[in-house]
Design an enzyme around this catalytic site. Sequence first.
Site, PDB file in Angstrom:
ATOM      1  N   HIS A   1       0.979  -1.157   0.096  1.00 45.09           N
ATOM      2  CA  HIS A   1      -0.128  -0.097   0.041  1.00 45.09           C
ATOM      3  C   HIS A   1       0.913   0.934   0.088  1.00 45.09           C
ATOM      4  O   HIS A   1       1.643   1.455   0.916  1.00 45.09           O
ATOM      5  CB  HIS A   1      -1.035  -0.085   1.225  1.00 45.09           C
ATOM      6  CG  HIS A   1      -1.693  -1.286   1.219  1.00 45.09           C
ATOM      7  ND1 HIS A   1      -2.928  -1.150   0.919  1.00 45.09           N
ATOM      8  CD2 HIS A   1      -1.398  -2.273   1.844  1.00 45.09           C
ATOM      9  CE1 HIS A   1      -3.630  -2.532   1.230  1.00 45.09           C
ATOM     10  NE2 HIS A   1      -2.611  -3.116   1.887  1.00 45.09           N
TER      11      HIS A   1
ATOM     12  N   HIS B   1      -7.996  -8.222  -0.490  1.00 41.29           N
ATOM     13  CA  HIS B   1      -7.690  -8.775   0.610  1.00 41.29           C
ATOM     14  C   HIS B   1      -8.759  -9.816   1.346  1.00 41.29           C
ATOM     15  O   HIS B   1     -10.079  -9.429   1.286  1.00 41.29           O
ATOM     16  CB  HIS B   1      -7.842  -7.480   1.834  1.00 41.29           C
ATOM     17  CG  HIS B   1      -6.383  -6.729   1.463  1.00 41.29           C
ATOM     18  ND1 HIS B   1      -5.960  -6.254   0.286  1.00 41.29           N
ATOM     19  CD2 HIS B   1      -5.330  -6.468   2.313  1.00 41.29           C
ATOM     20  CE1 HIS B   1      -4.997  -5.548   0.713  1.00 41.29           C
ATOM     21  NE2 HIS B   1      -4.540  -5.611   1.737  1.00 41.29           N
TER      22      HIS B   1
ATOM     23  N   GLU C   1      -7.237 -12.493   6.090  1.00 40.98           N
ATOM     24  CA  GLU C   1      -6.258 -11.973   6.825  1.00 40.98           C
ATOM     25  C   GLU C   1      -6.620 -12.073   8.120  1.00 40.98           C
ATOM     26  O   GLU C   1      -6.135 -12.618   9.036  1.00 40.98           O
ATOM     27  CB  GLU C   1      -5.996 -10.440   6.548  1.00 40.98           C
ATOM     28  CG  GLU C   1      -5.026  -9.595   7.453  1.00 40.98           C
ATOM     29  CD  GLU C   1      -4.968  -8.138   7.063  1.00 40.98           C
ATOM     30  OE1 GLU C   1      -5.886  -7.778   6.623  1.00 40.98           O
ATOM     31  OE2 GLU C   1      -3.877  -7.642   7.316  1.00 40.98           O
TER      32      GLU C   1
ATOM     33  N   ASP D   1       3.460  -5.112   2.383  1.00 36.78           N
ATOM     34  CA  ASP D   1       2.020  -4.354   3.088  1.00 36.78           C
ATOM     35  C   ASP D   1       2.466  -3.063   3.278  1.00 36.78           C
ATOM     36  O   ASP D   1       2.027  -2.314   2.376  1.00 36.78           O
ATOM     37  CB  ASP D   1       1.603  -5.216   4.175  1.00 36.78           C
ATOM     38  CG  ASP D   1       0.074  -5.160   4.441  1.00 36.78           C
ATOM     39  OD1 ASP D   1      -0.630  -4.724   3.464  1.00 36.78           O
ATOM     40  OD2 ASP D   1      -0.502  -5.829   5.512  1.00 36.78           O
ATOM     41  N   ASP D   2       2.685  -2.656   4.381  1.00 38.50           N
ATOM     42  CA  ASP D   2       2.685  -1.312   4.840  1.00 38.50           C
ATOM     43  C   ASP D   2       4.128  -1.114   5.494  1.00 38.50           C
ATOM     44  O   ASP D   2       4.229  -0.955   6.767  1.00 38.50           O
ATOM     45  CB  ASP D   2       1.436  -1.009   6.010  1.00 38.50           C
ATOM     46  CG  ASP D   2       0.209  -0.968   5.265  1.00 38.50           C
ATOM     47  OD1 ASP D   2      -0.174  -0.245   4.263  1.00 38.50           O
ATOM     48  OD2 ASP D   2      -0.398  -2.108   5.510  1.00 38.50           O
TER      49      ASP D   2
HETATM   50  N1  ADE Z   1      -4.761  -1.173   4.420  1.00 37.86           N
HETATM   51  C1  ADE Z   1      -3.544  -1.036   4.568  1.00 37.86           C
HETATM   52  N2  ADE Z   1      -2.988  -2.052   4.891  1.00 37.86           N
HETATM   53  C2  ADE Z   1      -4.114  -3.201   5.130  1.00 37.86           C
HETATM   54  C3  ADE Z   1      -4.193  -4.361   5.485  1.00 37.86           C
HETATM   55  N3  ADE Z   1      -3.030  -5.145   5.836  1.00 37.86           N
HETATM   56  N4  ADE Z   1      -5.410  -5.088   5.552  1.00 37.86           N
HETATM   57  C4  ADE Z   1      -6.280  -4.531   5.042  1.00 37.86           C
HETATM   58  N5  ADE Z   1      -6.539  -3.143   4.756  1.00 37.86           N
HETATM   59  C5  ADE Z   1      -5.321  -2.266   4.525  1.00 37.86           C
HETATM   60 ZN    ZN Z   2      -2.517  -5.229   2.655  1.00 41.04          ZN
END
Ligand code: ADE
Ligand code: ZN
Length: 350
Positions: free
Chosen positions: A28, A206, A209, A287-288
Amino acid sequence: MNIDFDRIPRDALPALLRTMPKAELHLHIEGTLEPEMLLRLAHRHGVALPWAGVEALRAAYDFADLQSFLDVYYAGAGVLRDEADFFELAWAYFERAAADNVVHAEIFFDPQTHTARGVPIDRVILGLHHAARRAHQELRISSGLILCFLRHLSEDEAMATLDAALPWREHLVGVGLDSSERGHPPEKFARVFARARELGLECVAHAGEEGPAAYIEQALDLLQVRRIDHGVRCTESPALVQRLARERVPLTVCPLSNVRLRVFPDLASHNLPELLAAGLCATVNSDDPAYFGGYVADNYVQLFAAQPQQLGAREAHRLAANGFEASFVDDATKAGWRRELDAAFAAAMR
Ligand code: ADE
Ligand code: ZN
């Protein structure tokens, strides 16, 4: 090329994991906003933040679950206002990705986070697109943009977002679905994904998770996605695991994220080796990374260090090859990357 994985010494693995060519398929762009840039942009635009400085920000990155992370992540994204901000954000990511030898990145962005604050969608898309174009020219990184719908909002809002993005259709490779998973099943978005498919956009979502295995099945059956983002909870359904293996549906797994958001207690308990052993097309992604303590190579290195019995050179090669296989590019491009990957492993044999 013949690679003898047993001839790659264990102590050569961390360097190989860092330098091997790789694709990043679950990233992201708003999640690459490092604290220093966040504070700089807040100052530039006069945005008041609940955090006084870098230390306070980093201290806030102690998450109990997905929602507690998203609250901080959306607040952080509030400093992104101008096209130049989106350019700067994405360019910084590409420079960081080059250091990990990422040769291809398929990048998520969350337009609704920005349009809800009055930022026009063209600033978002064009800022990201111009950084991607420069990364291709100067860093030799190819990329694609994936527009994500926020699943805590309505399908009508997702549809309006897709319509608003249409003038820049050529800059998008696909659409995705992210944000709070529990209580927001994929079925809520069946119509907007059907429309995206009509437009020739690749579809991902997604699922699995924090949400159940049933959400992965819905994403496949009702949204007809080509990849599942995360998907680690598939192991709760042996029939689903068999299906994912049979249909070779890629999972874009993010180990450090899963630990920071408490999907797994630690990297030693992560089920990625199990996914690989079941024959799934699992991939490693970040991911982030600004929030979860590492970029894609850190994800590889830390996971392999935590599970040395399960993960060695063979699995490293498999995961990187899966990333190329799962990318939305033509077969000739994939074959070229695969040759580069094989060459990197052959060079590491002793
Ligand atoms: N937005 C940013 N990271 C995310 C994640 N791991 N799961 C869902 N939405 C997200
Ligand atoms: Zn994600």
